[in-house]
Scaffold this active site. Structure first.
Site, short mmCIF file in Angstrom:
data_model
loop_
_atom_site.label_atom_id
_atom_site.label_comp_id
_atom_site.label_asym_id
_atom_site.label_seq_id
_atom_site.Cartn_x
_atom_site.Cartn_y
_atom_site.Cartn_z
N GLY A 1 0.82 -1.20 0.00
CA GLY A 1 0.00 0.00 0.00
C GLY A 1 0.86 1.26 0.00
N SER A 2 0.38 2.25 0.71
CA SER A 2 1.05 3.57 0.65
C SER A 2 2.39 3.62 1.36
CB SER A 2 0.12 4.64 1.22
OG SER A 2 -0.96 4.86 0.34
N THR A 3 2.78 2.56 2.09
CA THR A 3 4.15 2.57 2.62
C THR A 3 5.15 2.52 1.48
OG1 THR A 3 4.25 0.14 2.88
CG2 THR A 3 3.44 1.42 4.76
#
Length: 327
Positions: A57-59
């Site tokens: 995801g956004s990591t």
């Protein structure tokens, strides 16, 4: 949860759930117990910290940030298009921001602000502008598509090598979706590499080997695994990640008296609630701990089912316990 010392790579904690009691595998019922564990649909025999990988995801926007800084394409002040819905070229697919809406004024948003509020549309657009090759270089610098040296086997994290000129796939990959995968151990190492001025240390569990009388036989010496970014870029990214925790999506990771840096993530899972993440480190002036938290199907929990509401508070609790141990 995986926590480690960024300066040495020493594992401070590695916890997976569900788990099992190995003592139940002793005695006359061991075979029956083992078969039951093997058949359990929750798969308690899998060490999820190192033996399973997930869409980050956004990591993964930390890797895109590394690519943008390394190429000189962006600085924290660079302004990116601020759209509420990104239409992917040559495709009917779109990318929206969490909760819908804009990330700034609806015109442009700074690169720093895009990271702080985890702006999907701006980072996906940036990913397309950088191109698949630049993203692949940054991912492989951070150890994707590479075996991680460790005391125990670790599944390799993956960034696709065949994106080519496929802009929709590149955009989706830039926000940690599509076929991008990473283990919690690896994402802890990504955070640790940023904390350690761009250098990722090889992780290790065993600090020393003693003989039966307690005499030292061998001591493990910390070793460098790879450089994932320059020291200057690591410092720039750290400053942006500080704002993620102080005023952005990761504010629930705050620990009183410490300045932390981090990044949240919420990864869509077909047919299930999203997996949610938080990765980070602290204190930012002298990092002693880097942490990655993954909650499978955590999108069904918390205020909004996000990495910020579900995973970040777990990271805060881990760092707080570590901080007390330093007193």
């Amino acid at each position: 949860v995986v926590a480690l010392d960024p300066a040495t790579g020493a594992i401070l904690a590695a916890v997976g759930s569900p788990t099992f009691d190995p003592n139940t595998l002793l005695g006359p019922s061991a075979l029956e117990t083992g078969e039951a564990l093997d058949a359990d649909p929750e798969r308690p025999l899998i060490d999820r910290t190192r033996g399973e990988f997930y869409a980050p995801g956004s990591t993964f926007k930390l890797i895109v940030s590394s690519a943008g800084l390394a190429t000189g394409f962006v600085t924290p002040e660079t302004r990116l298009p601020d759209t509420d819905l990104l239409e992917l070229p040559g495709s009917t697919a779109t990318i929206a921001n969490a909760g819908g809406g804009f990330c700034g004024d609806g015109d442009t948003v700074t690169f720093e602000r895009a990271l702080v509020v985890s702006c999907n549309t701006a980072v996906a657009e940036l990913g397309m502008q950088l191109g698949a090759d630049a993203l692949l270089d940054a991912a492989e610098d951070a150890g994707f598509n590479r075996p991680i040296p460790f005391d125990l086997p670790v599944v390799e994290s993956v960034f696709p090598t065949d994106l080519g000129d496929d802009l929709p796939a590149t955009a989706q990959s830039a926000i940690g979706g599509r076929d991008v995968r990473a283990s919690p151990l690896h994402m802890a190492l990504v955070a640790a590499g940023i904390a350690n001025r761009g250098i990722v240390m090889a992780p290790y569990l065993v600090d020393a080997v003693l003989d039966e009388e307690g005499a030292l036989v061998e001591r493990v010496e910390p070793s460098v695994w790879r450089r994932m970014m320059t020291e200057d870029d690591a410092a720039t990214l750290t400053a942006m990640m500080e704002k993620v925790v102080s005023e952005g999506t990761g504010w629930r990771a705050q620990v009183p008296g410490l300045t932390l840096a981090g990044k949240t993530g919420t990864a869509e899972v077909p047919g299930a609630a999203p997996d949610v993440w938080f990765v980070g480190f602290g204190p930012t002036d002298d990092p002693g701990i880097a942490v990655a938290v993954l909650v499978e199907a955590g999108g069904a929990l918390g205020e909004d089912g996000s990495g910020g509401s579900v995973a970040a508070p777990i990271a805060s609790a881990v760092v707080e316990v570590w901080a007390r141990s330093q007193d």
